[in-house]
Design a protein around this motif. Structure first.
Motif, mmCIF file in Angstrom:
data_model
loop_
_atom_site.group_PDB
_atom_site.id
_atom_site.type_symbol
_atom_site.label_atom_id
_atom_site.label_comp_id
_atom_site.label_asym_id
_atom_site.label_seq_id
_atom_site.Cartn_x
_atom_site.Cartn_y
_atom_site.Cartn_z
ATOM 1 N N ARG A 196 0.848 -1.201 0.000
ATOM 2 C CA ARG A 196 0.000 0.000 0.000
ATOM 3 C C ARG A 196 0.884 1.252 0.000
ATOM 4 O O ARG A 196 2.077 1.160 0.286
ATOM 5 C CB ARG A 196 -0.910 0.006 1.217
ATOM 6 C CG ARG A 196 -0.183 -0.081 2.555
ATOM 7 C CD ARG A 196 -1.158 -0.302 3.698
ATOM 8 N NE ARG A 196 -0.469 -0.505 4.952
ATOM 9 C CZ ARG A 196 -0.087 0.498 5.777
ATOM 10 N NH1 ARG A 196 -0.338 1.775 5.442
ATOM 11 N NH2 ARG A 196 0.553 0.244 6.906
ATOM 12 N N ARG A 197 0.283 2.369 -0.326
ATOM 13 C CA ARG A 197 0.999 3.646 -0.332
ATOM 14 C C ARG A 197 0.551 4.471 0.867
ATOM 15 O O ARG A 197 -0.625 4.529 1.191
ATOM 16 C CB ARG A 197 0.726 4.415 -1.609
ATOM 17 C CG ARG A 197 1.434 3.806 -2.825
ATOM 18 C CD ARG A 197 1.353 4.736 -4.016
ATOM 19 N NE ARG A 197 2.049 4.191 -5.163
ATOM 20 C CZ ARG A 197 3.357 4.277 -5.340
ATOM 21 N NH1 ARG A 197 4.108 4.914 -4.459
ATOM 22 N NH2 ARG A 197 3.928 3.738 -6.409
ATOM 23 N N SER A 198 1.547 5.104 1.467
ATOM 24 C CA SER A 198 1.250 5.981 2.602
ATOM 25 C C SER A 198 0.790 7.341 2.083
ATOM 26 O O SER A 198 0.788 7.606 0.880
ATOM 27 C CB SER A 198 2.498 6.139 3.474
ATOM 28 O OG SER A 198 3.525 6.768 2.731
ATOM 29 N N ASP A 199 0.385 8.183 3.006
ATOM 30 C CA ASP A 199 -0.107 9.507 2.623
ATOM 31 C C ASP A 199 0.977 10.348 1.963
ATOM 32 O O ASP A 199 0.682 11.229 1.142
ATOM 33 C CB ASP A 199 -0.639 10.241 3.862
ATOM 34 C CG ASP A 199 -1.862 9.538 4.433
ATOM 35 O OD1 ASP A 199 -2.527 8.780 3.654
ATOM 36 O OD2 ASP A 199 -2.147 9.697 5.633
ATOM 37 N N ASP A 200 2.243 10.109 2.308
ATOM 38 C CA ASP A 200 3.320 10.891 1.711
ATOM 39 C C ASP A 200 3.880 10.236 0.450
ATOM 40 O O ASP A 200 4.951 10.625 -0.033
ATOM 41 C CB ASP A 200 4.451 11.130 2.724
ATOM 42 C CG ASP A 200 4.961 9.823 3.294
ATOM 43 O OD1 ASP A 200 4.480 8.736 2.849
ATOM 44 O OD2 ASP A 200 5.828 9.844 4.190
ATOM 45 N N GLY A 201 3.206 9.205 -0.088
ATOM 46 C CA GLY A 201 3.602 8.605 -1.357
ATOM 47 C C GLY A 201 4.581 7.466 -1.254
ATOM 48 O O GLY A 201 5.009 6.926 -2.281
ATOM 49 N N GLU A 202 4.961 7.073 -0.048
ATOM 50 C CA GLU A 202 5.878 5.953 0.091
ATOM 51 C C GLU A 202 5.128 4.627 -0.062
ATOM 52 O O GLU A 202 3.939 4.531 0.238
ATOM 53 C CB GLU A 202 6.581 6.005 1.451
ATOM 54 C CG GLU A 202 7.519 7.181 1.614
ATOM 55 C CD GLU A 202 8.224 7.143 2.957
ATOM 56 O OE1 GLU A 202 7.786 6.320 3.816
ATOM 57 O OE2 GLU A 202 9.188 7.892 3.157
ATOM 58 N N THR A 203 5.868 3.624 -0.536
ATOM 59 C CA THR A 203 5.283 2.277 -0.667
ATOM 60 C C THR A 203 5.575 1.495 0.605
ATOM 61 O O THR A 203 6.727 1.332 1.002
ATOM 62 C CB THR A 203 5.887 1.539 -1.866
ATOM 63 O OG1 THR A 203 5.608 2.281 -3.063
ATOM 64 C CG2 THR A 203 5.289 0.127 -1.991
ATOM 65 N N ASP A 236 13.276 -5.036 -5.338
ATOM 66 C CA ASP A 236 13.019 -3.620 -5.581
ATOM 67 C C ASP A 236 14.268 -2.885 -6.044
ATOM 68 O O ASP A 236 14.203 -2.027 -6.927
ATOM 69 C CB ASP A 236 12.496 -3.024 -4.254
ATOM 70 C CG ASP A 236 12.096 -1.555 -4.440
ATOM 71 O OD1 ASP A 236 11.194 -1.295 -5.269
ATOM 72 O OD2 ASP A 236 12.700 -0.700 -3.773
#
Length: 240
Positions: A196-203, A236
């Motif tokens: 999932r992606r966090s609110d700051d765009g991190e995976t 990754d």
């Protein structure tokens, strides 16, 4: 050929599923003619081969004759009652009750229908019974005929079987057993991976594992999760 040891001929097996004795009995009617003759199958009733059987002389004249009784391979008296003490022919005895009338030949050959018959009795009114050794010949009271105990033969009941697909069935059973053993001894585990992606765009990647067997090793589970995480990190980096 023995019980549970079939005779094998090519792909065909011959099983012995029953055996016993067949006394050879000859019945002559009141005219002296042979109304019945031959070996008669007697069915064993216990392990000593004490056996029960029936004879139907339906062509006897002037009245049909029926015989019903027991065969003892080794005759003995136990508590005053007749029995067989051994299964081999050591002291054979044939003991029969006699009936005259209409014997129903349409019934089972092992059953004597006595509904339209009368039992032959002695002069004192007691039931007449034939107790015969091999070779004996006895005249029936009041002249309805004569019964002779000629000898003893053996009978065998066999089953002939051929099952061409039994190897396929055996292979299926073996595979089923292997699968069952695998389900019993292989410890099942479940692993979940959620990306999932966090609110700051991190995976963000969440890992979870469940050991469904009792007595699982928690430390081993943690090591496996760490190995999965390291594999994801390596994958990754290669993509970058």
């Amino acid at each position: 050929m023995k019980v549970n040891h079939p005779l094998t001929i090519g792909s065909t097996e011959v099983f012995l599923i029953g055996h016993g004795y067949a006394p050879v009995i000859t019945v002559r009617d009141g005219n002296g003619d042979v109304a019945y003759s031959g070996p008669t199958v007697f069915l064993p009733v216990d392990q000593t081969f004490a056996s029960f059987g029936v004879v139907k002389a339906a062509f006897a004249e002037p009245a049909q004759i029926g015989l019903e009784g027991d065969f003892y391979p080794t005759f003995a008296l136990g508590d005053g009652l007749p029995r067989s003490s051994f299964g081999d022919l050591v002291n054979p005895l044939l003991s029969l009750s006699v009936f005259t009338g209409e014997v129903n030949t349409g019934e089972s050959i092992y059953v004597l229908d006595k509904s339209n018959t009368e039992q032959v009795v002695k002069a004192d009114g007691k039931p007449f019974r034939l107790d015969m050794r091999e070779g004996d010949s006895i005249d029936l009271p009041d002249g309805p005929g004569n019964v002779t105990f000629d000898g003893i033969e053996r009978w065998n009941k066999i089953q002939i079987s051929r099952t061409p697909g039994k190897l396929v069935a055996l292979a299926g059973v073996v595979m089923a057993l292997v699968g069952l053993l695998g389900s019993l001894f292989i410890r099942p585990r479940r692993v979940w991976v959620r990306v999932r992606r966090s609110d700051d765009g991190e995976t963000l990647i969440d890992l979870g594992a469940l050991d469904r067997s009792n007595g699982g090793d928690p430390e081993r589970g943690e090591l496996e999760l760490a190995a999965i995480m390291e594999s994801l990190k390596t994958t990754d980096k290669e993509k970058q």
